[in-house]
Enzyme design. Structure first.
Site, PDB file in Angstrom:
ATOM      1  N   HIS A  61     -18.504 -10.449  -7.912  1.00 54.31           N
ATOM      2  CA  HIS A  61     -17.311  -9.586  -7.863  1.00 54.31           C
ATOM      3  C   HIS A  61     -17.728  -8.134  -8.114  1.00 54.31           C
ATOM      4  CE1 HIS A  61     -13.052  -8.623  -8.035  1.00 54.31           C
ATOM      5  NE2 HIS A  61     -13.385  -7.775  -8.986  1.00 54.31           N
TER       6      HIS A  61
ATOM      7  N   SER B 156      -8.510 -17.658 -10.403  1.00 55.87           N
ATOM      8  CA  SER B 156      -8.666 -17.992 -11.820  1.00 55.87           C
ATOM      9  C   SER B 156      -7.347 -18.547 -12.361  1.00 55.87           C
ATOM     10  CB  SER B 156      -9.122 -16.747 -12.573  1.00 55.87           C
ATOM     11  OG  SER B 156      -9.195 -17.002 -13.932  1.00 55.87           O
ATOM     12  N   THR B 157      -6.396 -17.669 -12.668  1.00 57.06           N
ATOM     13  CA  THR B 157      -5.075 -18.169 -13.074  1.00 57.06           C
ATOM     14  C   THR B 157      -4.255 -18.547 -11.842  1.00 57.06           C
ATOM     15  OG1 THR B 157      -4.034 -15.982 -12.939  1.00 57.06           O
ATOM     16  CG2 THR B 157      -5.034 -16.587 -15.042  1.00 57.06           C
ATOM     17  N   GLY B 158      -4.651 -18.065 -10.686  1.00 53.76           N
ATOM     18  CA  GLY B 158      -3.898 -18.318  -9.448  1.00 53.76           C
ATOM     19  C   GLY B 158      -2.701 -17.392  -9.290  1.00 53.76           C
TER      20      GLY B 158
ATOM     21  N   THR C 269      -2.540 -14.172  -8.713  1.00 53.14           N
ATOM     22  CA  THR C 269      -2.652 -13.225  -7.595  1.00 53.14           C
ATOM     23  C   THR C 269      -2.184 -13.899  -6.303  1.00 53.14           C
ATOM     24  OG1 THR C 269      -4.492 -12.120  -8.677  1.00 53.14           O
ATOM     25  CG2 THR C 269      -4.299 -11.794  -6.304  1.00 53.14           C
TER      26      THR C 269
ATOM     27  N   ASP D 196      -9.585 -14.575  -1.086  1.00 57.31           N
ATOM     28  CA  ASP D 196      -9.992 -13.775  -2.247  1.00 57.31           C
ATOM     29  C   ASP D 196     -11.326 -14.322  -2.747  1.00 57.31           C
ATOM     30  OD1 ASP D 196      -9.842 -11.805  -4.134  1.00 57.31           O
ATOM     31  OD2 ASP D 196      -7.955 -12.477  -5.023  1.00 57.31           O
TER      32      ASP D 196
ATOM     33  N   LYS E 101      -1.961  -4.771  -5.286  1.00 59.65           N
ATOM     34  CA  LYS E 101      -1.666  -5.562  -6.490  1.00 59.65           C
ATOM     35  C   LYS E 101      -1.672  -4.659  -7.710  1.00 59.65           C
ATOM     36  CE  LYS E 101      -4.964  -8.153  -8.507  1.00 59.65           C
ATOM     37  NZ  LYS E 101      -5.898  -9.281  -8.685  1.00 59.65           N
TER      38      LYS E 101
ATOM     39  N   ASP F 185      -5.237  -8.040  -2.568  1.00 56.97           N
ATOM     40  CA  ASP F 185      -5.331  -6.728  -3.214  1.00 56.97           C
ATOM     41  C   ASP F 185      -6.495  -5.946  -2.600  1.00 56.97           C
ATOM     42  OD1 ASP F 185      -7.605  -7.885  -4.257  1.00 56.97           O
ATOM     43  OD2 ASP F 185      -6.802  -8.086  -6.278  1.00 56.97           O
TER      44      ASP F 185
END
Ligand code: R5P
Length: 305
Positions: free
Chosen positions: A127, A222-224, A226, A218, A191, A168
């Protein structure tokens, strides 16, 4: 000089595919926890004068980093010529800035930690946002490979009339490349992250692609949140249920099921982090990895010649 591949727990399948593909030797080791939670490592193969490659995807890095250090040091003490890390997922890259006074700049700190005991790194789609290349924070050779061609091929084979959406601006680098490879149109949304689990996505203007299948792309899920935020807007606009594709399937807690409940038609990921959603095999990317793995000294000698 021969290479020897060692699997960290959880990476056995990946390592097997890799060493078979590259006709490398698979090293034997014992890695486990003592009852008190400390790590026990024992190298069983002869590594003298060999180049060792530790295969370890570094999701949940805090659970692995001490063991990795012990293992790398043991290889070295047994005479390994060099110790490389092949990490399909490389973590600690999102905190690449001090956002509030007193915060750790963990991207640079983690890079400095790994650079202290590994000779070279090979990874997939790190990333990189405010940092443009790993060598800005890693002091050892760090090479990156891209899963984009594999994702494009998967889209071509599985989705008719795809319309690629990056949720994003950070995802643009992946969404744009994947779209180009799949020969599909794409857009990138805006975003705003208000907190770890609080994400706001701008309303996309994608009316002209109503007949297409939206494909959200993407690097990390992670948390989903986004992806879920994007799905909510697509729903409002009367778009079809999207296919969600993430390179690295981190999926904390129940976020995978939450993403499906939010309206994803299906959730697909690369196999850089083992997960039920893995459908895109990445081991092929490492076909020439032995020629890519270099130590600092190898790089210096190359410059001299
Ligand atoms: C960061 O900007 C990444 O590219 C992803 O968009 C982000 O990590 C996804 O995180 P989450 O699934 O927690 O929303």
């Amino acid at each position: 000089m021969s290479f020897i591949y060692f699997s960290f727990p959880g990476n056995e399948n990946y390592t097997k595919l890799l060493s078979e593909q590259n006709k490398g030797i698979e090293g034997q080791a014992e890695i486990r926890r003592f009852p008190d939670g400390e790590s026990f490592v024992r190298v069983l193969s002869d590594v003298k004068d060999k180049k060792a490659i530790i295969v370890c995807s570094l999701h949940h890095p805090d659970d692995k980093i001490v063991t990795l250090y012990l293992f790398a040091s043991t290889l070295r003490s047994l005479g390994a010529k060099s110790v490389f890390l092949l990490a399909p997922y490389l973590p600690y890259l999102r905190q690449d800035k001090i956002f509030n006074p007193g915060e750790a700049l963990s991207s640079a700190q983690f890079a400095s930690l790994l650079s202290g005991f590994i000779d070279g790194i090979l990874t997939i789609d790190p990333h990189l946002h405010r940092i443009s290349a790993l060598n800005q924070i890693y002091t050892i050779p760090a090479q990156t490979l891209s899963a984009a061609p594999l994702i494009s091929a998967w889209i071509k084979n599985n989705i008719s009339q795809p319309f690629i959406i990056g949720p994003d601006s950070e995802s643009e680098q992946w969404a744009a490349t994947v779209a180009a490879g799949a020969g599909a149109p794409f857009t990138v949304l805006q975003k705003t992250r208000h907190g770890d689990r609080d994400v706001e996505i701008s309303v996309p203007r994608i009316k002209e692609y109503k007949d297409h299948t939206p494909v959200l792309v993407d690097d990390i899920i992670s948390t989903g949140k986004t992806m879920a935020g994007t799905i909510a807007h697509l729903k409002q606009l009367g778009q079809r249920a999207p296919v969600c594709i993430g390179i690295h399937a981190l999926f904390g807690g129940d976020s995978y099921n939450e993403l499906l409940s939010a309206g994803a038609e299906r959730v697909v990921s690369c196999d850089t982090v083992p997960h039920i959603s893995n459908q895109i095999r990445t081991v092929e990317l490492f076909a020439a990895c032995e020629s890519m793995l270099k130590t600092k000294t190898d790089e210096q000698n190359q410059v001299k010649n």
